[in-house]
Design a protein around this motif. Structure first.
Motif, PDB file in Angstrom:
ATOM      1  N   GLN A  20       0.812  -1.207   0.000  1.00  0.00           N
ATOM      2  CA  GLN A  20       0.000   0.000   0.000  1.00  0.00           C
ATOM      3  C   GLN A  20       0.847   1.259   0.000  1.00  0.00           C
ATOM      4  O   GLN A  20       1.988   1.261   0.429  1.00  0.00           O
ATOM      5  N   TYR A  21       0.222   2.316  -0.412  1.00  0.00           N
ATOM      6  CA  TYR A  21       0.730   3.672  -0.336  1.00  0.00           C
ATOM      7  C   TYR A  21       2.146   3.882  -0.868  1.00  0.00           C
ATOM      8  O   TYR A  21       3.019   4.296  -0.127  1.00  0.00           O
ATOM      9  N   PRO A  22       2.353   3.594  -2.136  1.00  0.00           N
ATOM     10  CA  PRO A  22       3.638   4.004  -2.704  1.00  0.00           C
ATOM     11  C   PRO A  22       3.732   5.527  -2.689  1.00  0.00           C
ATOM     12  O   PRO A  22       2.720   6.223  -2.642  1.00  0.00           O
ATOM     13  N   LEU A  23       4.939   6.030  -2.687  1.00  0.00           N
ATOM     14  CA  LEU A  23       5.186   7.466  -2.741  1.00  0.00           C
ATOM     15  C   LEU A  23       5.499   7.828  -4.182  1.00  0.00           C
ATOM     16  O   LEU A  23       6.455   7.311  -4.761  1.00  0.00           O
ATOM     17  N   VAL A  24       4.678   8.708  -4.775  1.00  0.00           N
ATOM     18  CA  VAL A  24       4.858   9.142  -6.162  1.00  0.00           C
ATOM     19  C   VAL A  24       5.229  10.617  -6.141  1.00  0.00           C
ATOM     20  O   VAL A  24       4.502  11.431  -5.578  1.00  0.00           O
ATOM     21  N   VAL A  25       6.384  10.959  -6.731  1.00  0.00           N
ATOM     22  CA  VAL A  25       6.863  12.342  -6.734  1.00  0.00           C
ATOM     23  C   VAL A  25       6.911  12.841  -8.173  1.00  0.00           C
ATOM     24  O   VAL A  25       7.568  12.232  -9.026  1.00  0.00           O
ATOM     25  N   TYR A  26       6.208  13.948  -8.431  1.00  0.00           N
ATOM     26  CA  TYR A  26       6.204  14.611  -9.740  1.00  0.00           C
ATOM     27  C   TYR A  26       6.995  15.908  -9.615  1.00  0.00           C
ATOM     28  O   TYR A  26       6.682  16.733  -8.768  1.00  0.00           O
ATOM     29  N   ASN A  27       7.991  16.095 -10.465  1.00  0.00           N
ATOM     30  CA  ASN A  27       8.732  17.364 -10.481  1.00  0.00           C
ATOM     31  C   ASN A  27       8.292  18.163 -11.700  1.00  0.00           C
ATOM     32  O   ASN A  27       8.855  18.020 -12.782  1.00  0.00           O
ATOM     33  N   PHE A  28       7.280  18.997 -11.519  1.00  0.00           N
ATOM     34  CA  PHE A  28       6.802  19.867 -12.587  1.00  0.00           C
ATOM     35  C   PHE A  28       7.548  21.195 -12.603  1.00  0.00           C
ATOM     36  O   PHE A  28       7.261  22.055 -13.424  1.00  0.00           O
ATOM     37  N   SER A  29       8.489  21.380 -11.695  1.00  0.00           N
ATOM     38  CA  SER A  29       9.225  22.647 -11.629  1.00  0.00           C
ATOM     39  C   SER A  29      10.251  22.706 -12.767  1.00  0.00           C
ATOM     40  O   SER A  29      10.642  21.678 -13.314  1.00  0.00           O
ATOM     41  N   PRO A  30      10.715  23.918 -13.110  1.00  0.00           N
ATOM     42  CA  PRO A  30      11.705  24.040 -14.178  1.00  0.00           C
ATOM     43  C   PRO A  30      13.135  23.786 -13.706  1.00  0.00           C
ATOM     44  O   PRO A  30      14.075  23.924 -14.484  1.00  0.00           O
ATOM     45  N   VAL A  31      13.310  23.404 -12.434  1.00  0.00           N
ATOM     46  CA  VAL A  31      14.655  23.178 -11.897  1.00  0.00           C
ATOM     47  C   VAL A  31      14.765  21.771 -11.323  1.00  0.00           C
ATOM     48  O   VAL A  31      13.768  21.144 -10.964  1.00  0.00           O
ATOM     49  N   ALA A  32      16.001  21.308 -11.223  1.00  0.00           N
ATOM     50  CA  ALA A  32      16.248  19.983 -10.651  1.00  0.00           C
ATOM     51  C   ALA A  32      16.108  20.023  -9.134  1.00  0.00           C
ATOM     52  O   ALA A  32      16.441  21.017  -8.495  1.00  0.00           O
ATOM     53  N   VAL A  33      15.625  18.934  -8.595  1.00  0.00           N
ATOM     54  CA  VAL A  33      15.630  18.720  -7.156  1.00  0.00           C
ATOM     55  C   VAL A  33      16.935  17.992  -6.875  1.00  0.00           C
ATOM     56  O   VAL A  33      17.178  16.912  -7.414  1.00  0.00           O
ATOM     57  N   THR A  34      17.803  18.603  -6.067  1.00  0.00           N
ATOM     58  CA  THR A  34      19.098  17.971  -5.823  1.00  0.00           C
ATOM     59  C   THR A  34      19.000  16.803  -4.853  1.00  0.00           C
ATOM     60  O   THR A  34      19.787  15.863  -4.932  1.00  0.00           O
ATOM     61  N   LYS A  35      18.032  16.858  -3.942  1.00  0.00           N
ATOM     62  CA  LYS A  35      17.908  15.777  -2.961  1.00  0.00           C
ATOM     63  C   LYS A  35      16.492  15.731  -2.410  1.00  0.00           C
ATOM     64  O   LYS A  35      15.877  16.762  -2.174  1.00  0.00           O
ATOM     65  N   LEU A  36      16.001  14.517  -2.231  1.00  0.00           N
ATOM     66  CA  LEU A  36      14.768  14.263  -1.487  1.00  0.00           C
ATOM     67  C   LEU A  36      15.170  13.518  -0.224  1.00  0.00           C
ATOM     68  O   LEU A  36      15.840  12.483  -0.297  1.00  0.00           O
ATOM     69  N   LYS A  37      14.793  14.051   0.933  1.00  0.00           N
ATOM     70  CA  LYS A  37      15.015  13.364   2.203  1.00  0.00           C
ATOM     71  C   LYS A  37      13.658  12.863   2.661  1.00  0.00           C
ATOM     72  O   LYS A  37      12.736  13.661   2.859  1.00  0.00           O
ATOM     73  N   ILE A  38      13.536  11.559   2.797  1.00  0.00           N
ATOM     74  CA  ILE A  38      12.242  10.936   3.031  1.00  0.00           C
ATOM     75  C   ILE A  38      12.266  10.173   4.343  1.00  0.00           C
ATOM     76  O   ILE A  38      13.227   9.468   4.656  1.00  0.00           O
ATOM     77  N   LYS A  39      11.172  10.297   5.091  1.00  0.00           N
ATOM     78  CA  LYS A  39      11.036   9.580   6.357  1.00  0.00           C
ATOM     79  C   LYS A  39       9.683   8.877   6.362  1.00  0.00           C
ATOM     80  O   LYS A  39       8.656   9.484   6.082  1.00  0.00           O
ATOM     81  N   ALA A  40       9.709   7.590   6.684  1.00  0.00           N
ATOM     82  CA  ALA A  40       8.485   6.808   6.828  1.00  0.00           C
ATOM     83  C   ALA A  40       8.374   6.364   8.273  1.00  0.00           C
ATOM     84  O   ALA A  40       9.377   6.045   8.916  1.00  0.00           O
ATOM     85  N   THR A  41       7.147   6.362   8.791  1.00  0.00           N
ATOM     86  CA  THR A  41       6.941   5.995  10.185  1.00  0.00           C
ATOM     87  C   THR A  41       5.705   5.127  10.330  1.00  0.00           C
ATOM     88  O   THR A  41       4.920   4.986   9.396  1.00  0.00           O
ATOM     89  N   ASP A  42       5.548   4.608  11.534  1.00  0.00           N
ATOM     90  CA  ASP A  42       4.336   3.874  11.874  1.00  0.00           C
ATOM     91  C   ASP A  42       3.738   4.502  13.126  1.00  0.00           C
ATOM     92  O   ASP A  42       4.097   4.129  14.240  1.00  0.00           O
ATOM     93  N   PRO A  43       2.859   5.485  12.966  1.00  0.00           N
ATOM     94  CA  PRO A  43       2.308   6.179  14.131  1.00  0.00           C
ATOM     95  C   PRO A  43       1.348   5.334  14.958  1.00  0.00           C
ATOM     96  O   PRO A  43       0.903   5.764  16.005  1.00  0.00           O
ATOM     97  N   THR A  44       1.043   4.122  14.522  1.00  0.00           N
ATOM     98  CA  THR A  44       0.127   3.282  15.288  1.00  0.00           C
ATOM     99  C   THR A  44       0.838   2.482  16.369  1.00  0.00           C
ATOM    100  O   THR A  44       0.204   1.959  17.266  1.00  0.00           O
ATOM    101  N   THR A  45       2.174   2.361  16.299  1.00  0.00           N
ATOM    102  CA  THR A  45       2.916   1.557  17.260  1.00  0.00           C
ATOM    103  C   THR A  45       3.299   2.368  18.490  1.00  0.00           C
ATOM    104  O   THR A  45       2.914   2.043  19.596  1.00  0.00           O
ATOM    105  N   TRP A  46       4.083   3.417  18.311  1.00  0.00           N
ATOM    106  CA  TRP A  46       4.486   4.322  19.386  1.00  0.00           C
ATOM    107  C   TRP A  46       4.000   5.700  18.978  1.00  0.00           C
ATOM    108  O   TRP A  46       4.737   6.465  18.375  1.00  0.00           O
TER     109      TRP A  46
END
Length: 172
Positions: A20-46
């Motif tokens: 479930q829930y893949p992360l889809v990123v669209y870069n419609f901007s006219p410039v490059a994204v040099t880095k994506l910093k991504i964090k995934a969590t499970d808020p149901t546990t703690w």
């Protein structure tokens, strides 16, 4: 047969959750994204700390006009731009904290790969500007926060779609 049915139902639930829930990123901007910093969590546990936490960052730029889908953490090194490793803070759920280099063939435990809540996405541009898309950790579905627009006019937003199930990040 009676003992086998509950096992099959649990296995099916794990497989469904992991997809479930893949992360889809669209870069419609006219410039490059040099880095994506991504964090995934499970808020149901703690719920107070959002543990476990799995974080990673892209190993290259995301060019203008491109799209990337991170559907599984263990296959993120095959995407463009790749995420070669994930840093897991998972000791709260009984898994030692570790860095998993999926590019080198490391496989993350299913308790971590089944995390489906993309909690924080920081977008960095070549001119040093950043946009921080994040979510509160206490409740799944807490409204997203957007630190944009940047001084040069870049904006980004994130939305969770039910059909098809995915989280979408759009960069303008």
């Amino acid at each position: 047969m009676r003992k086998l049915l509950p096992l099959l139902l649990v296995l099916l639930a794990v497989i469904i959750k992991a997809q479930q829930y893949p992360l889809v990123v669209y870069n419609f901007s006219p410039v490059a994204v040099t880095k994506l910093k991504i964090k995934a969590t499970d808020p149901t546990t703690w719920t107070q700390d959002c543990h476990p936490i799995v974080s990673g960052e892209t190993a290259g730029p995301m060019l203008p006009g491109t799209t990337v889908t991170y559907d599984l953490l263990n296959t993120s090194a095959t995407k463009t731009p790749p995420i070669n490793q994930w840093d897991a803070m998972s000791h709260y759920i009984g898994i030692p904290d570790a860095i998993y280099n999926v590019n080198a063939g490391a496989t993350m435990p299913s308790a971590l790969t089944s995390i489906i809540n993309w909690q924080s996405i920081i977008i960095e541009f070549a001119n040093g500007e950043t946009i921080d898309l994040g979510r509160g950790c206490v409740q799944p579905g807490t409204p997203t926060f957007n630190s944009g627009p940047t001084p040069s006019g870049r904006t980004a937003s994130t939305n969770t779609l039910a059909t098809p199930a995915q989280q979408v990040v759009t960069i303008f």
